[in-house]
Design a protein around this motif. Structure first.
Motif, PDB file in Angstrom:
ATOM      1  N   GLU A 107     -51.283  -6.295 -74.374  1.00  0.00           N
ATOM      2  CA  GLU A 107     -51.998  -5.106 -74.839  1.00  0.00           C
ATOM      3  C   GLU A 107     -53.042  -5.405 -75.904  1.00  0.00           C
ATOM      4  O   GLU A 107     -54.022  -4.671 -76.057  1.00  0.00           O
ATOM      5  CB  GLU A 107     -50.998  -4.073 -75.371  1.00  0.00           C
ATOM      6  CG  GLU A 107     -50.122  -3.460 -74.288  1.00  0.00           C
ATOM      7  CD  GLU A 107     -49.305  -2.294 -74.797  1.00  0.00           C
ATOM      8  OE1 GLU A 107     -49.911  -1.234 -75.082  1.00  0.00           O
ATOM      9  OE2 GLU A 107     -48.086  -2.429 -74.930  1.00  0.00           O
TER      10      GLU A 107
ATOM     11  N   LYS B 243     -53.235  -4.592 -66.011  1.00  0.00           N
ATOM     12  CA  LYS B 243     -52.515  -3.311 -65.959  1.00  0.00           C
ATOM     13  C   LYS B 243     -53.233  -2.325 -66.874  1.00  0.00           C
ATOM     14  O   LYS B 243     -53.996  -2.735 -67.755  1.00  0.00           O
ATOM     15  CB  LYS B 243     -51.062  -3.487 -66.418  1.00  0.00           C
ATOM     16  CG  LYS B 243     -50.159  -4.206 -65.440  1.00  0.00           C
ATOM     17  CD  LYS B 243     -48.722  -4.279 -65.957  1.00  0.00           C
ATOM     18  CE  LYS B 243     -47.809  -4.974 -64.958  1.00  0.00           C
ATOM     19  NZ  LYS B 243     -46.403  -5.061 -65.453  1.00  0.00           N
ATOM     20  N   LYS B 244     -52.960  -1.027 -66.661  1.00  0.00           N
ATOM     21  CA  LYS B 244     -53.519  -0.009 -67.538  1.00  0.00           C
ATOM     22  C   LYS B 244     -52.546   0.274 -68.666  1.00  0.00           C
ATOM     23  O   LYS B 244     -51.357   0.498 -68.443  1.00  0.00           O
ATOM     24  CB  LYS B 244     -53.804   1.277 -66.760  1.00  0.00           C
ATOM     25  CG  LYS B 244     -55.212   1.354 -66.203  1.00  0.00           C
ATOM     26  CD  LYS B 244     -55.547   2.740 -65.703  1.00  0.00           C
ATOM     27  CE  LYS B 244     -57.014   2.765 -65.246  1.00  0.00           C
ATOM     28  NZ  LYS B 244     -57.370   4.112 -64.724  1.00  0.00           N
ATOM     29  N   GLY B 245     -53.060   0.237 -69.896  1.00  0.00           N
ATOM     30  CA  GLY B 245     -52.221   0.488 -71.055  1.00  0.00           C
ATOM     31  C   GLY B 245     -52.146   1.962 -71.397  1.00  0.00           C
ATOM     32  O   GLY B 245     -52.731   2.811 -70.706  1.00  0.00           O
ATOM     33  N   LYS B 246     -51.439   2.275 -72.490  1.00  0.00           N
ATOM     34  CA  LYS B 246     -51.321   3.665 -72.941  1.00  0.00           C
ATOM     35  C   LYS B 246     -52.671   4.227 -73.351  1.00  0.00           C
ATOM     36  O   LYS B 246     -52.867   5.453 -73.367  1.00  0.00           O
ATOM     37  CB  LYS B 246     -50.342   3.737 -74.109  1.00  0.00           C
ATOM     38  CG  LYS B 246     -48.905   3.393 -73.719  1.00  0.00           C
ATOM     39  CD  LYS B 246     -47.984   3.424 -74.929  1.00  0.00           C
ATOM     40  CE  LYS B 246     -46.559   3.021 -74.532  1.00  0.00           C
ATOM     41  NZ  LYS B 246     -45.650   2.984 -75.714  1.00  0.00           N
ATOM     42  N   ASP B 247     -53.594   3.330 -73.705  1.00  0.00           N
ATOM     43  CA  ASP B 247     -54.942   3.769 -74.080  1.00  0.00           C
ATOM     44  C   ASP B 247     -55.829   4.012 -72.859  1.00  0.00           C
ATOM     45  O   ASP B 247     -57.019   4.276 -72.994  1.00  0.00           O
ATOM     46  CB  ASP B 247     -55.595   2.731 -74.989  1.00  0.00           C
ATOM     47  CG  ASP B 247     -55.681   1.345 -74.328  1.00  0.00           C
ATOM     48  OD1 ASP B 247     -55.234   1.214 -73.172  1.00  0.00           O
ATOM     49  OD2 ASP B 247     -56.160   0.401 -74.983  1.00  0.00           O
ATOM     50  N   ARG B 248     -55.234   3.894 -71.651  1.00  0.00           N
ATOM     51  CA  ARG B 248     -55.924   4.100 -70.378  1.00  0.00           C
ATOM     52  C   ARG B 248     -57.008   3.055 -70.115  1.00  0.00           C
ATOM     53  O   ARG B 248     -57.861   3.243 -69.254  1.00  0.00           O
ATOM     54  CB  ARG B 248     -56.518   5.517 -70.289  1.00  0.00           C
ATOM     55  CG  ARG B 248     -55.464   6.619 -70.349  1.00  0.00           C
ATOM     56  CD  ARG B 248     -56.074   7.976 -70.100  1.00  0.00           C
ATOM     57  NE  ARG B 248     -55.053   9.019 -70.147  1.00  0.00           N
ATOM     58  CZ  ARG B 248     -55.297  10.319 -69.952  1.00  0.00           C
ATOM     59  NH1 ARG B 248     -56.546  10.724 -69.689  1.00  0.00           N
ATOM     60  NH2 ARG B 248     -54.315  11.196 -70.007  1.00  0.00           N
ATOM     61  N   GLN B 249     -56.929   1.960 -70.839  1.00  0.00           N
ATOM     62  CA  GLN B 249     -57.855   0.850 -70.644  1.00  0.00           C
ATOM     63  C   GLN B 249     -57.130  -0.282 -69.912  1.00  0.00           C
ATOM     64  O   GLN B 249     -55.910  -0.389 -69.955  1.00  0.00           O
ATOM     65  CB  GLN B 249     -58.383   0.347 -71.990  1.00  0.00           C
ATOM     66  CG  GLN B 249     -59.129   1.394 -72.801  1.00  0.00           C
ATOM     67  CD  GLN B 249     -60.374   1.904 -72.097  1.00  0.00           C
ATOM     68  OE1 GLN B 249     -61.190   1.109 -71.610  1.00  0.00           O
ATOM     69  NE2 GLN B 249     -60.518   3.225 -72.025  1.00  0.00           N
TER      70      GLN B 249
ATOM     71  N   HIS C 185     -55.887  -4.009 -69.430  1.00  0.00           N
ATOM     72  CA  HIS C 185     -55.525  -5.170 -70.236  1.00  0.00           C
ATOM     73  C   HIS C 185     -54.970  -6.243 -69.293  1.00  0.00           C
ATOM     74  O   HIS C 185     -54.334  -5.921 -68.288  1.00  0.00           O
ATOM     75  CB  HIS C 185     -54.456  -4.816 -71.282  1.00  0.00           C
ATOM     76  CG  HIS C 185     -54.894  -3.753 -72.228  1.00  0.00           C
ATOM     77  ND1 HIS C 185     -55.613  -4.023 -73.377  1.00  0.00           N
ATOM     78  CD2 HIS C 185     -54.723  -2.401 -72.207  1.00  0.00           C
ATOM     79  CE1 HIS C 185     -55.863  -2.896 -74.016  1.00  0.00           C
ATOM     80  NE2 HIS C 185     -55.332  -1.889 -73.323  1.00  0.00           N
TER      81      HIS C 185
END
Length: 488
Positions: free
Chosen positions: A165, A209-215, A217
């Motif tokens: 992340e 993968k997509k993180g909690k920030d929707r970005q 990583h």
């Protein structure tokens, strides 16, 4: 179990890394549990109670009474089922046998190798101080690093599937990604992912993968496969890739490729293809002719691709010394950090795939490398047999954990006639005598220090030294390449 102990061969056995004897004169010895842990965490083995090993290494019963059988077995099973004594019971009643030898009782305890998800097997409810492994005839405490290695290997979701992340996609090398995509396109023409943009393509293959920030990583697998070396080392401080080519004995190495050089990305994808192209250029490959045309992709090429990929997908990048590949005129050595997760025996048998880095395995599979799960080593052994080359040597080291595959490109010695065994035995005996003559009392020697005087290869020298250890004429310390020997 019969391969480890057969009563008919009682007088032939010696203690080794899979056989341990204990006197048990005053009940169950405390060291029994250390050996149970050690064998379970290594290759399994057999513990035999009621025997002592004499100075000449022959076995002798210790006088256990047949009438004590039930008491000893009750005590054993009570402790085996006590979680305060042993965290995992790997045994059932068929794993414990009793025999009478010279009117004395002996108890045979077969300890299987624990499965990856069952390790570490520890005793006395002590995770860090109650874990043992076995080498030659001894049990030793595992280091914290070895314990952490076993704990990492327990989980089904391998370490490389995690998302990093704290990093974004700028740490990935775009040229490497496009090179990978080109290979995938050629191998799977018309694949549904072919027209995706880079980010969504990397998402599909498990590299991001997509993180909690929707970005997006990178995953650990994506970082290893496509990342820049500086970013990989930031996540794995011990990460290191090294290819050494030694084709001229007058030069230390004729070519060298290191991930730390700064001259290339230092990631696994680029390392794999750079090294593979060097190997096939330098190894004298057999070739096939079909319809008058030379076929350049032989079984040897395919086997080398498989073992090189296996090295990368089974490496534990937390362990020091990294991946080292060494090539000389007649030999290729491939080393990776980490032990064999399925065990050496299962690895040779094949049919069971359990990669340490499943994300990396998927990515290699998508470009046609390592597709046949669990078949790499059996196919390698078959190819080398068909070529008439010496059988590949598979070794494991500890402290730190390493797997070493040695591939010889030399022809095997022809089978000897029925008249040869006697001459061979005499020749071996002379080598034994020469080794013992060369060794000064109380001095420790490496196998490499004796090669010149013996006029044989290091591999054969190690075999002779180990045979003298088994005969009780030498003692040893250390493991594999760091092993030393001296007169008893």
């Amino acid at each position: 179990m019969e391969e480890l102990f057969d009563l008919k061969n009682f007088d032939l056995y010696k203690e080794d890394n899979r056989r341990e004897v204990k006197k048990a004169k005053n009940g169950l010895p405390l060291s029994l549990w250390e050996t149970y842990s050690a064998m379970a965490n290594t290759y399994g083995g057999v513990i035999i109670l009621g025997i002592k090993e004499q100075a000449n290494r022959n076995w002798k019963t210790t006088g256990l009474k047949v009438s004590d059988r039930e008491k000893l077995l009750d005590d054993f099973w009570n402790q085996m089922h006590n979680l305060q004594k042993v965290n995992v019971n790997l045994l059932d009643e068929n794993d414990v046998k009793t025999y009478v030898v010279n009117e004395d009782l002996i108890i045979l305890i077969y300890v299987p190798m624990a499965k990856r998800e069952q390790k570490p097997v520890y005793i006395n409810n002590d995770l860090f101080n109650g874990i043992f492994k076995r080498t030659h005839t001894g049990d030793y405490h595992c280091t914290k690093e070895q314990v952490k290695e076993m704990l990492r290997d327990q989980v089904e979701e391998t370490m490389d599937m995690a998302m990093v992340e704290e990093m974004d996609l700028s740490v990935l090398n775009l040229e490497t990604i496009h090179s990978y995509r080109n290979r995938h396109r050629v191998f799977r023409m018309g694949h549904p992912w072919e027209n995706l943009d880079d980010e969504n393509y990397l998402l599909k293959i498990g590299a991001v993968k997509k993180g909690k920030d929707r970005q997006f990583h990178p995953t650990v697998a994506g970082l290893l496969m496509f990342g820049e070396e500086y970013a990989i080392v930031d996540y794995y401080p011990e990460y290191f890739l090294d290819y050494r080519e030694m084709l001229d004995p007058m030069i230390r190495w004729t070519d060298r490729l290191q991930s730390t050089s700064g001259e290339w990305t230092g990631n696994l994808f680029d390392f794999y293809f750079r090294v593979y192209n060097k190997i096939i250029r330098n190894v004298k490959m057999p070739f096939q002719m079909i319809g008058g045309n030379r076929i350049d992709d032989t079984p040897v090429h395919r086997a080398l691709r498989e073992v090189l990929a296996n090295c990368l997908v089974n490496a534990d990048f937390y362990i020091p010394r990294g991946i080292v590949i060494k090539q000389d005129m007649n030999c290729l050595t491939i080393e990776n950090p980490g032990t064999i997760r399925v065990g050496k025996k299962q690895m040779k048998r094949g049919g069971k795939s359990d990669p340490r880095n499943k994300g990396l395995m998927k990515m290699f599979n998508l470009i046609g490398i390592g597709e046949r799960a669990g078949s790499g080593v059996p196919e390698l052994l078959s190819v080398w047999e068909n070529e008439g080359w010496e059988e590949p040597l598979i070794e494991e080291e500890n402290l730190p954990s390493r797997t070493i595959l040695t591939l010889s490109f030399e022809k095997k010695m022809p089978k000897k006639s029925a008249e040869m065994p006697k001459k061979s035995a005499e020749k071996t005996k002379k080598k034994y005598e020469k080794i013992l003559t060369l060794m000064e009392p109380k001095e420790w020697y490496k196998a490499s220090e004796l090669i010149k005087d013996l006029d044989i290869k290091e591999r054969r020298t190690r075999e002779l030294l180990n045979e003298l250890v088994e005969k009780g004429m030498l003692e040893e310390k250390g493991v594999t390449k760091g092993k030393r020997y001296r007169k008893k």
